[in-house]
Write an enzyme that holds these catalytic residues in place. Sequence first.
Site, PDB file in Angstrom:
ATOM      1  N   ASP A  45     -10.378  -3.214  -1.084  1.00 65.09           N
ATOM      2  CA  ASP A  45     -10.090  -1.822  -1.429  1.00 65.09           C
ATOM      3  C   ASP A  45     -11.265  -0.962  -0.970  1.00 65.09           C
ATOM      4  O   ASP A  45     -12.429  -1.284  -1.246  1.00 65.09           O
ATOM      5  CB  ASP A  45      -9.900  -1.699  -2.937  1.00 65.09           C
ATOM      6  CG  ASP A  45      -9.751  -0.255  -3.370  1.00 65.09           C
ATOM      7  OD1 ASP A  45     -10.768   0.335  -3.789  1.00 65.09           O
ATOM      8  OD2 ASP A  45      -8.642   0.280  -3.281  1.00 65.09           O
ATOM      9  N   GLY A  46     -10.981   0.121  -0.265  1.00 64.71           N
ATOM     10  CA  GLY A  46     -12.035   0.936   0.306  1.00 64.71           C
ATOM     11  C   GLY A  46     -12.994   1.496  -0.725  1.00 64.71           C
ATOM     12  O   GLY A  46     -14.216   1.518  -0.517  1.00 64.71           O
ATOM     13  N   ASP A  60      -9.340   7.110   6.273  1.00 65.76           N
ATOM     14  CA  ASP A  60      -7.971   7.281   6.764  1.00 65.76           C
ATOM     15  C   ASP A  60      -7.073   6.224   6.139  1.00 65.76           C
ATOM     16  O   ASP A  60      -6.321   5.535   6.814  1.00 65.76           O
ATOM     17  CB  ASP A  60      -7.961   7.168   8.296  1.00 65.76           C
ATOM     18  CG  ASP A  60      -6.636   7.587   8.914  1.00 65.76           C
ATOM     19  OD1 ASP A  60      -5.941   8.429   8.311  1.00 65.76           O
ATOM     20  OD2 ASP A  60      -6.299   7.068   9.994  1.00 65.76           O
TER      21      ASP A  60
END
Length: 225
Positions: A101-102, A119
């Site tokens: 997960d970013g 993005d």
Amino acid sequence: AGVRYLHFGSEWIQGAMRLSRPNALELAYTRDFMAALLLRPEAKRFLLIGLGAGSIAKFIYFHIPESVITVVEINPRVQHAAREFFLLPEDSDRLDIVIDDGAHYVKETENRFDIIFVDGFDRHARVGTLDTAAFYQACRGRLSEQGLIAVNLFGRTRRFDASINRIAHAFDDRVIVLPPSEGGNVIALAVCGREDSVTLSELKKRALSIRAATGLNLTNLVQLM
């Protein structure tokens, strides 16, 4: 018409590649993202949150040979699709794909980056924790002294101002918001550190240099910086 598109089981386009130019930036908003290079032409360390078809990763990989790129992608199937159908190169030395997960990655990593591209979207074009005050603050903490973050604000029409305010708060109001691209995407750029003024002439020189090196024409963005 010679273009391959990536979808996550919905109408939203998550990436595209022109088969005759696989390393070019096909979608307009990905070209807008490269306004970051006008402000930070010496950037070498890149973090991309959200892989998609790998267009941005490939562009940086092939056109900035000294770059080191980390891509954080939450869905392993996206990585497989990018490699099989969109010619994402295999290179663990310069291009590292992290399945995570970013927001979690940015919070936990100790690495620093010159530019962070955000993005990341799900199949319904939602961003979740990638649009929170805590996330933008964490991103600032992972940037180098003169680092820059570029955020795709697509899909946030109702919360557009709120998103900009969160970014601005994290970066002391040093934010530039580009006009919407033809696909409706809006790119916001925010910078760390003291921003030295860059003349219009210098930005034009940088745009010409980028065009000569990559074929990408950013002259339309110069007046907006």
